[in-house]
Design an enzyme around this catalytic site. Sequence first.
Site, PDB file in Angstrom:
ATOM      1  N   LEU A   1       4.654   7.963   7.662  1.00  0.00           N
ATOM      2  CA  LEU A   1       4.488   7.090   6.488  1.00  0.00           C
ATOM      3  C   LEU A   1       5.670   6.128   6.456  1.00  0.00           C
ATOM      4  O   LEU A   1       6.801   6.535   6.663  1.00  0.00           O
ATOM      5  CB  LEU A   1       4.455   7.942   5.220  1.00  0.00           C
ATOM      6  CG  LEU A   1       4.595   7.289   3.829  1.00  0.00           C
ATOM      7  CD1 LEU A   1       3.860   8.131   2.780  1.00  0.00           C
ATOM      8  CD2 LEU A   1       6.055   7.110   3.386  1.00  0.00           C
TER       9      LEU A   1
ATOM     10  N   ASP B   1       6.143   1.836   4.637  1.00  0.00           N
ATOM     11  CA  ASP B   1       6.139   1.042   3.403  1.00  0.00           C
ATOM     12  C   ASP B   1       5.017   1.363   2.412  1.00  0.00           C
ATOM     13  O   ASP B   1       3.868   1.564   2.817  1.00  0.00           O
ATOM     14  CB  ASP B   1       5.963  -0.442   3.727  1.00  0.00           C
ATOM     15  CG  ASP B   1       6.827  -0.924   4.870  1.00  0.00           C
ATOM     16  OD1 ASP B   1       7.685  -0.178   5.333  1.00  0.00           O
ATOM     17  OD2 ASP B   1       6.608  -2.064   5.292  1.00  0.00           O
TER      18      ASP B   1
ATOM     19  N   GLN C   1       1.805   2.429   4.762  1.00  0.00           N
ATOM     20  CA  GLN C   1       1.795   2.322   6.216  1.00  0.00           C
ATOM     21  C   GLN C   1       1.725   3.741   6.787  1.00  0.00           C
ATOM     22  O   GLN C   1       2.567   4.596   6.456  1.00  0.00           O
ATOM     23  CB  GLN C   1       3.072   1.609   6.675  1.00  0.00           C
ATOM     24  CG  GLN C   1       3.152   0.156   6.210  1.00  0.00           C
ATOM     25  CD  GLN C   1       2.316  -0.741   7.098  1.00  0.00           C
ATOM     26  OE1 GLN C   1       2.707  -1.068   8.208  1.00  0.00           O
ATOM     27  NE2 GLN C   1       1.148  -1.150   6.614  1.00  0.00           N
TER      28      GLN C   1
ATOM     29  N   SER D   1       2.144  -4.366   6.710  1.00  0.00           N
ATOM     30  CA  SER D   1       2.237  -4.367   5.245  1.00  0.00           C
ATOM     31  C   SER D   1       1.521  -5.517   4.545  1.00  0.00           C
ATOM     32  O   SER D   1       1.369  -6.604   5.095  1.00  0.00           O
ATOM     33  CB  SER D   1       3.706  -4.361   4.828  1.00  0.00           C
ATOM     34  OG  SER D   1       4.202  -3.068   5.017  1.00  0.00           O
TER      35      SER D   1
ATOM     36  N   ARG E   1       5.843 -11.953   8.733  1.00  0.00           N
ATOM     37  CA  ARG E   1       4.911 -10.915   8.284  1.00  0.00           C
ATOM     38  C   ARG E   1       5.192 -10.537   6.826  1.00  0.00           C
ATOM     39  O   ARG E   1       6.242 -10.856   6.286  1.00  0.00           O
ATOM     40  CB  ARG E   1       5.007  -9.653   9.145  1.00  0.00           C
ATOM     41  CG  ARG E   1       6.399  -9.046   9.179  1.00  0.00           C
ATOM     42  CD  ARG E   1       6.400  -7.731   9.955  1.00  0.00           C
ATOM     43  NE  ARG E   1       7.744  -7.239  10.130  1.00  0.00           N
ATOM     44  CZ  ARG E   1       8.500  -7.492  11.188  1.00  0.00           C
ATOM     45  NH1 ARG E   1       8.028  -8.210  12.188  1.00  0.00           N
ATOM     46  NH2 ARG E   1       9.730  -7.016  11.258  1.00  0.00           N
ATOM     47  N   ASP E   2       4.286  -9.777   6.246  1.00  0.00           N
ATOM     48  CA  ASP E   2       4.368  -9.198   4.896  1.00  0.00           C
ATOM     49  C   ASP E   2       4.097 -10.267   3.830  1.00  0.00           C
ATOM     50  O   ASP E   2       4.426 -11.422   4.025  1.00  0.00           O
ATOM     51  CB  ASP E   2       5.720  -8.517   4.633  1.00  0.00           C
ATOM     52  CG  ASP E   2       6.075  -7.529   5.734  1.00  0.00           C
ATOM     53  OD1 ASP E   2       5.146  -7.059   6.418  1.00  0.00           O
ATOM     54  OD2 ASP E   2       7.268  -7.245   5.919  1.00  0.00           O
TER      55      ASP E   2
ATOM     56  N   GLU F   1      11.828  -8.927   5.160  1.00  0.00           N
ATOM     57  CA  GLU F   1      10.588  -8.155   5.182  1.00  0.00           C
ATOM     58  C   GLU F   1      10.161  -7.888   3.739  1.00  0.00           C
ATOM     59  O   GLU F   1      10.986  -7.799   2.814  1.00  0.00           O
ATOM     60  CB  GLU F   1      10.806  -6.821   5.903  1.00  0.00           C
ATOM     61  CG  GLU F   1      11.137  -6.988   7.380  1.00  0.00           C
ATOM     62  CD  GLU F   1      11.081  -5.673   8.143  1.00  0.00           C
ATOM     63  OE1 GLU F   1      10.266  -5.566   9.067  1.00  0.00           O
ATOM     64  OE2 GLU F   1      11.859  -4.761   7.829  1.00  0.00           O
TER      65      GLU F   1
HETATM   66  N1  DQQ Z   1       7.086  -2.281   8.028  1.00  0.00           N
HETATM   67  C1  DQQ Z   1       5.824  -2.872   8.315  1.00  0.00           C
HETATM   68  C2  DQQ Z   1       6.050  -4.331   8.390  1.00  0.00           C
HETATM   69  C3  DQQ Z   1       7.260  -4.505   7.556  1.00  0.00           C
HETATM   70  C4  DQQ Z   1       8.078  -3.298   7.882  1.00  0.00           C
HETATM   71  C5  DQQ Z   1       5.279  -2.307   9.590  1.00  0.00           C
HETATM   72  C6  DQQ Z   1       9.101  -2.930   6.858  1.00  0.00           C
HETATM   73  O1  DQQ Z   1       4.936  -5.076   7.941  1.00  0.00           O
HETATM   74  O2  DQQ Z   1       7.895  -5.709   7.832  1.00  0.00           O
HETATM   75  O3  DQQ Z   1       4.982  -0.953   9.426  1.00  0.00           O
HETATM   76  O4  DQQ Z   1       9.444  -1.587   6.922  1.00  0.00           O
END
Ligand code: DQQ
Length: 517
Positions: free
Chosen positions: A42, A44, A60, A105, A163-164, A227
């Site tokens: 596990l 985010d 995640q 994420s 990303r994110d 992030e």
């Molecule tokens: N974890 C995700 C990303 C994020 C990162 C990938 C932050 O989307 O940037 O599992 O822990």
Amino acid sequence: MTEQHTRPQPFAPSRADDRMLERAEADPHRPRFHFVSPAGWLNDPNGVGQWNGTYHLFYQYNPYSPVHARIHWGHATSTDLVHWDDQPVALVPSDDGADADGCWSGVLVDDDGTPTIVYSGRRGGRELPCVAIGSDDLRTWAPLAENPVIRSAPAGVDITAYRDHCVWREGGRWRQLVGSGIAGRGGTAFLYDSDDLRSWTYVGPLLVGDAAVGSPEDPDWTGTMWECVDLFDVDGTDALVFSAWDDGVTHHSLYWTGSYVGDTFSPERLGRLDYGGRYFYAPQSFRDEAGRRVMFGWLQEGRPDEATVLAGWSGAMSLPRQVTMADDRTLVQAPVAEVATLRRDGVRTEPGRLTEGSRHALTAGDQLDVEIDLVLAPSSTFEVALRVAGEPGDADGERTRLVVERDEAGDAVLRLDRERASRDLAVDATAREGAVPVGSDDLVHLRVLVDRSVLEVFANGRPLTTRVYPTRTDALGVEIAALAGDVTVYRAETWRMADIGHGQRALWPTASSPSRA
Ligand code: DQQ
């Protein structure tokens, strides 16, 4: 319709997978009142929100192994933010789509009644924005066939990563932030605009950090990439939360308070979100139906990967925290009130003065909630020791020390000392510290939540989260001491915390999980 339809995806867990779950459940370090995935990996919190009264926590998730690989979206629901029911896995990486290497994420939004997820699809070593549409009960999700909905990062910008997402409604339109970084400058969040969540127009960078200020060792270094950006208004002030990342290393979560006006964010004050650094990472928040700003963060492991693989699970979710804004525009955090419903067998200690050098046993346990109100005059130091076995100084003893120290000028600091927290020399024992605001009344309110390997501490609203891995089964003691000066403890209350248990253990993608047609 451009959405793909879901198709049943039968999946028979193997015996090896069964053993992973058994190992996870048997691990003495596994928390009992923090949310954890059924087993596996596990990280985010994702898509946090409240939908028709029900709280949703996506995360995640690698259901197959406790390593960060081929990330899915796990899903759990709650009616009280404390007890969670596991739901079928929400997002599964596709065979050949934009998220073939992982569903990274993202967030959950209400598109005029249609539950919609905006997430980062990973493929070929890079991430791009994708959209998935949910069923009315949010249990089944269908990624759009046209994913990714943004095909590349802004043209002409040399980025460090991309990303994110943070997505919200503004004046009848959709707005989106994507976390990123500009090479040679610093972290950023790119702002986009849309009227349908599918077609996005790039507006510009909301704010760009300066990675040349400070160094990666500094607890408030802003990193080369941001992030999990999260922009929200709390008590009338805007806050931009981000997690500072650099070249594959997760550093810590920070926030700017300031004002979001005219497509840019004017920062006023930079703050550390949690003094534990990487142990409270990639947080995401939402406004619940009662109007509270509620935040979850990922509590990373502090033991080696080999130990985690043997344990069968990795990563815990923080307790849900209510976030408020102080007059000085810093964020104040506390576990939501509902956490107190887990308290059992409360014991209140008589108020009293601790003279310099005195030490007292307060309680014992590895699932505890402790509240201590103390008056800490300038030049005095208070200690609370947790997960204690043996006497101070014992060669084979274990103890995690939290110290609140006030100097002559009245400035106070909270320190975590894990030097003797475990006899296992492979686990992280680095120290942490951060400033604690103390008013003219000299009062310090300490809230300490111990959940086996998880420790969440709040000192006058400033959190410090960490992980500890004592080896001794008798490492259960809780002690308080005055290390310098006189300390008046006028309230010390302790409770044993009940297990939250879990509902259905949906370890693997189930028949109701989506797959591509
Ligand atoms: N974890 C995700 C990303 C994020 C990162 C990938 C932050 O989307 O940037 O599992 O822990």
